[in-house]
Design an enzyme around this catalytic site. Sequence first.
Site, PDB file in Angstrom:
ATOM      1  N   PRO A 147      32.654  37.428  10.350  1.00  0.00           N
ATOM      2  CA  PRO A 147      32.296  36.147  10.963  1.00  0.00           C
ATOM      3  C   PRO A 147      33.524  35.434  11.533  1.00  0.00           C
ATOM      4  O   PRO A 147      34.650  35.682  11.090  1.00  0.00           O
ATOM      5  CB  PRO A 147      31.702  35.350   9.787  1.00  0.00           C
ATOM      6  N   SER A 148      33.280  34.561  12.465  1.00  0.00           N
ATOM      7  CA  SER A 148      34.317  33.715  13.083  1.00  0.00           C
ATOM      8  C   SER A 148      35.455  34.522  13.694  1.00  0.00           C
ATOM      9  O   SER A 148      36.595  34.051  13.747  1.00  0.00           O
ATOM     10  CB  SER A 148      34.890  32.718  12.069  1.00  0.00           C
ATOM     11  N   ARG A 149      35.171  35.717  14.088  1.00  0.00           N
ATOM     12  CA  ARG A 149      36.155  36.588  14.754  1.00  0.00           C
ATOM     13  C   ARG A 149      37.340  36.966  13.877  1.00  0.00           C
ATOM     14  O   ARG A 149      38.390  37.369  14.382  1.00  0.00           O
ATOM     15  CB  ARG A 149      36.652  35.974  16.069  1.00  0.00           C
ATOM     16  N   LEU A 150      37.193  36.814  12.555  1.00  0.00           N
ATOM     17  CA  LEU A 150      38.307  37.198  11.675  1.00  0.00           C
ATOM     18  C   LEU A 150      38.082  38.628  11.191  1.00  0.00           C
ATOM     19  O   LEU A 150      37.932  38.907   9.996  1.00  0.00           O
ATOM     20  CB  LEU A 150      38.411  36.203  10.495  1.00  0.00           C
TER      21      LEU A 150
END
Length: 245
Positions: free
Chosen positions: A216-219
């Site tokens: 999630p959240s590009r992490l």
Amino acid sequence: MSATPLKIETHEQYESPPFGPSSVHPDPLRQFHEWFKVAQSPANPEQGGSSATNPTFAPRSRVREPEAMALATATATGIPSNRTVLLKEVDSTGFVFFTNYTSRKSVELLENPWAALNFYWRETHQQVRVVGKIEKLDAERSDQYYQSRPLNSRIGAWASPQSLVIGEEELAQRVKKVRERFGVTDDSETKDIARPEFWGGWRVVPQEIEFWSGKPSRLHDRVVYRRQTTAGTGESQWTIDRLAP
Ligand SMILES: Cc1cc2nc3c(=O)[nH]c(=O)nc-3n(C[C@H](O)[C@H](O)[C@H](O)COP(=O)(O)O)c2cc1C
């Protein structure tokens, strides 16, 4: 073309199991094996593919066609090109696919023996990238694979001058000629046809492999293996690092 701009929908969040350098296999080909086995395992009906609305499209495996990979090649002057091919074998040295040796990709590989592969598995939010040197598969293994293909695919390999411009009716005529040449009739399903010399396998021997696991959240989790070769002995070892997403 209409002046309305193309609307690209907002992307869903990625989510896949945690993944990092401390939990991976020391050999990237073994690590690939593990991911591929999961990708190829029987489909989870909750995940993608609507078998209720279109039974013929029911996914057989968790990832649909996990063996489909983008293959990038480049000319000697560095002009790139890219296409999809199917992974057919992974051995202890690399990734094997089959094609026409006079096709554009093969011509580029002959003048510049480096290639890049990319597997994108949307169902499991994973990506595997490979950069490596290419080598021709030995004739015996290409023969074995060629002979395992359905008759019409074997005929197709003979008939298609892959990547060349071809007339509308020309392919059908070429198929007809190949069938005549080998005495193939509609009921000769097991007809023995020798592999054309211009068709066979290539192996991409990895120099670098990156495993990407969506979060999630590009992490996202990214783990890269890089081959370090000792001068003189030619022995190689893999370094393993995490990359920033
Ligand atoms: C899903 C998929 C799988 C493909 N598999 C192969 C393959 O294994 N070998 C092959 O030569 N072409 C395969 N093709 C066709 C190639 O993408 C490409 O059109 C063809 O190899 C000619 O490429 P080239 O002109 O760059 O050499 C596949 C295409 C798709 C969409």
